[in-house]
Scaffold this active site. Structure first.
Site, PDB file in Angstrom:
ATOM      1  N   HIS A 131       0.839  -1.202   0.000  1.00 52.11           N
ATOM      2  CA  HIS A 131       0.000   0.000   0.000  1.00 52.11           C
ATOM      3  C   HIS A 131       0.876   1.255   0.000  1.00 52.11           C
ATOM      4  CE1 HIS A 131      -3.316   2.695   1.541  1.00 52.11           C
ATOM      5  NE2 HIS A 131      -2.268   3.290   2.085  1.00 52.11           N
ATOM      6  N   GLU A 132       1.883   1.276   0.845  1.00 53.24           N
ATOM      7  CA  GLU A 132       2.754   2.455   0.920  1.00 53.24           C
ATOM      8  C   GLU A 132       3.541   2.649  -0.375  1.00 53.24           C
ATOM      9  OE1 GLU A 132       2.252   4.505   3.148  1.00 53.24           O
ATOM     10  OE2 GLU A 132       1.041   3.205   4.420  1.00 53.24           O
ATOM     11  N   HIS A 135       1.463   4.376  -2.900  1.00 46.47           N
ATOM     12  CA  HIS A 135       1.501   5.833  -2.745  1.00 46.47           C
ATOM     13  C   HIS A 135       2.710   6.416  -3.481  1.00 46.47           C
ATOM     14  CE1 HIS A 135      -1.816   6.857  -0.189  1.00 46.47           C
ATOM     15  NE2 HIS A 135      -1.442   6.074   0.808  1.00 46.47           N
ATOM     16  N   GLU A 202      -6.332   7.298  -0.740  1.00 43.14           N
ATOM     17  CA  GLU A 202      -6.206   6.089   0.077  1.00 43.14           C
ATOM     18  C   GLU A 202      -6.878   4.909  -0.601  1.00 43.14           C
ATOM     19  OE1 GLU A 202      -4.437   5.385   2.871  1.00 43.14           O
ATOM     20  OE2 GLU A 202      -3.592   7.352   2.448  1.00 43.14           O
TER      21      GLU A 202
END
Length: 282
Positions: A131-132, A135, A202
Site C-alpha cells: 500500500h505504501e 503511494h 487512500e
C-alpha cells in the site's frame, strides 16, 4: 479510473475555490502575495518534508543487516512494483502504523512502527508495505502538496479578508459581512476538499497495494487488525503533529459520524469491503 477522476475533480474544485475567493476579495496584489508565500512554504515542504517528518518521528534507517526480514520484504515488493528501492525506516512506537514519504520514486522512503511489525503477520505486513509503495508509485506526495498549497493560499486570503477587507473589481470595499463569511467558510471548504482528495488517494493506494502484493485479502485483514489494535493506543507524535496524520495507512485521529467529514482516511469498513470485493473479482 473513478478515483483518479474524483481526485481530478476535487483538485479542480479547490483551484476554482481559490480563484473565486481572489475575485471576491479583489486586491490583486494581496492575492498574488498570498499565493507566492503559500507556494514558497509548500515548495520547501515538498523538497524537505521527508527529512522533516522522519526526524519528527525519530525514525531510524535500517538495512539488510539491522532489519533483514523487513528490508527484504520491502525490496521484493519494490521490485514487483518496478520501483527503485526506497530507504527503509523503523519507528519505536507501540501504535501500529506506517507511511511513505519523498517527493518522487527516486527519493522515496517508507517507514513502519515497531508496533505494526508485532501486530501483523508477514503476509499482512506485505499488504501494508505494498500500500505504501503504491503511494510512491502514484506520486501521492505531489498531489497532497498541491492540495495543501491551494488550501494554505485560501487560508491566507481569508486572513487578508479579516485584516484588510476586500474590494470588488472597481476598487470599492466589499460588504464586511461578505468578508467575515469568506474568512470563516473558505478555509473550512478548502480543508474539506483537501481531506476528500486524501480519502480518494487512500482508496487508490489500497487498490494499487493489492495489485502489487497480489493479495487483497491480506491488506484487508491488516487494516482490520490495525483498526482494532490502535483503539486507545495513540501515536504520540501524530497527536503532537496532527498535520502528519494524512500520511499514515490509518489515521490515528479519525472519527466517525459528522466528524468523519474531517477525516483524511475513509472508514476501515469501506476499505475492507472494497478489498474483499477485489479479491472476489468484483
Amino acid at each position: 479510473m473513478f478515483n483518479l477522476m474524483k481526485t481530478a475533480v476535487l483538485m479542480a474544485a479547490i483551484t476554482a475555490l481559490f480563484m473565486t475567493i481572489g475575485r471576491l476579495l479583489g486586491g490583486q496584489q494581496g492575492m498574488v502575495l498570498a499565493l507566492v508565500v503559500a507556494l514558497g512554504m509548500n515548495f520547501f515542504s515538498y523538497w524537505f518534508s521527508d527529512k522533516m517528518v522522519l526526524r519528527m518521528y525519530n525514525a531510524q534507517e535500517v538495512d539488510e543487516t539491522t532489519a533483514p526480514q523487513f528490508y527484504r520484504l520491502v525490496r521484493e515488493l519494490a521490485a514487483r512494483a518496478e520501483l527503485p528501492m526506497p530507504r527503509v525506516y523503523l519507528i519505536q512506537e507501540d501504535a501500529p502504523n506506517a507511511f511513505a514519504t519523498g517527493r518522487n520514486p527516486q527519493h522515496a522512503a517508507v517507514a513502519a512502527t515497531t508496533g505494526i511489525l508485532r501486530v501483523l503477520s508477514e503476509r499482512e505486513l506485505r499488504g501494508v508495505m505494498a500500500h505504501e509503495l503504491a503511494h510512491v508509485k502514484h506520486r501521492d506526495i505531489l498531489i497532497s502538496t498541491i492540495s495543501a498549497t491551494m488550501a494554505g493560499a485560501i487560508g491566507m486570503l481569508a486572513n487578508f479578508a479579516m485584516l484588510f477587507g476586500g474590494r470588488d473589481s472597481e476598487g470599492r470595499p466589499v460588504n464586511p459581512i461578505v468578508s467575515i463569511l469568506v474568512m470563516l467558510l473558505a478555509p473550512l471548504a478548502a480543508s474539506l476538499i483537501q481531506m476528500a482528495i486524501s480519502r480518494s488517494r487512500e482508496f487508490e493506494a489500497d487498490r494499487g497495494g493489492a495489485q502489487i502484493s497480489g493479495d487483497p485479502q491480506a491488506l484487508a485483514s491488516a487494516l482490520q487488525k490495525i483498526h482494532r489494535a490502535a483503539q486507545g493506543l495513540p501515536l504520540e507524535t501524530t497527536e503532537r503533529h496532527p498535520e502528519t496524520a494524512q500520511m499514515m495507512i490509518m489515521n490515528p485521529l479519525s472519527a466517525g459520524g459528522l466528524r468523519g467529514l474531517f477525516s483524511t482516511h475513509p472508514s476501515t469498513e469501506e476499505r475492507v469491503e472494497r478489498l474483499l470485493a477485489m479479491a472476489a473479482g468484483r
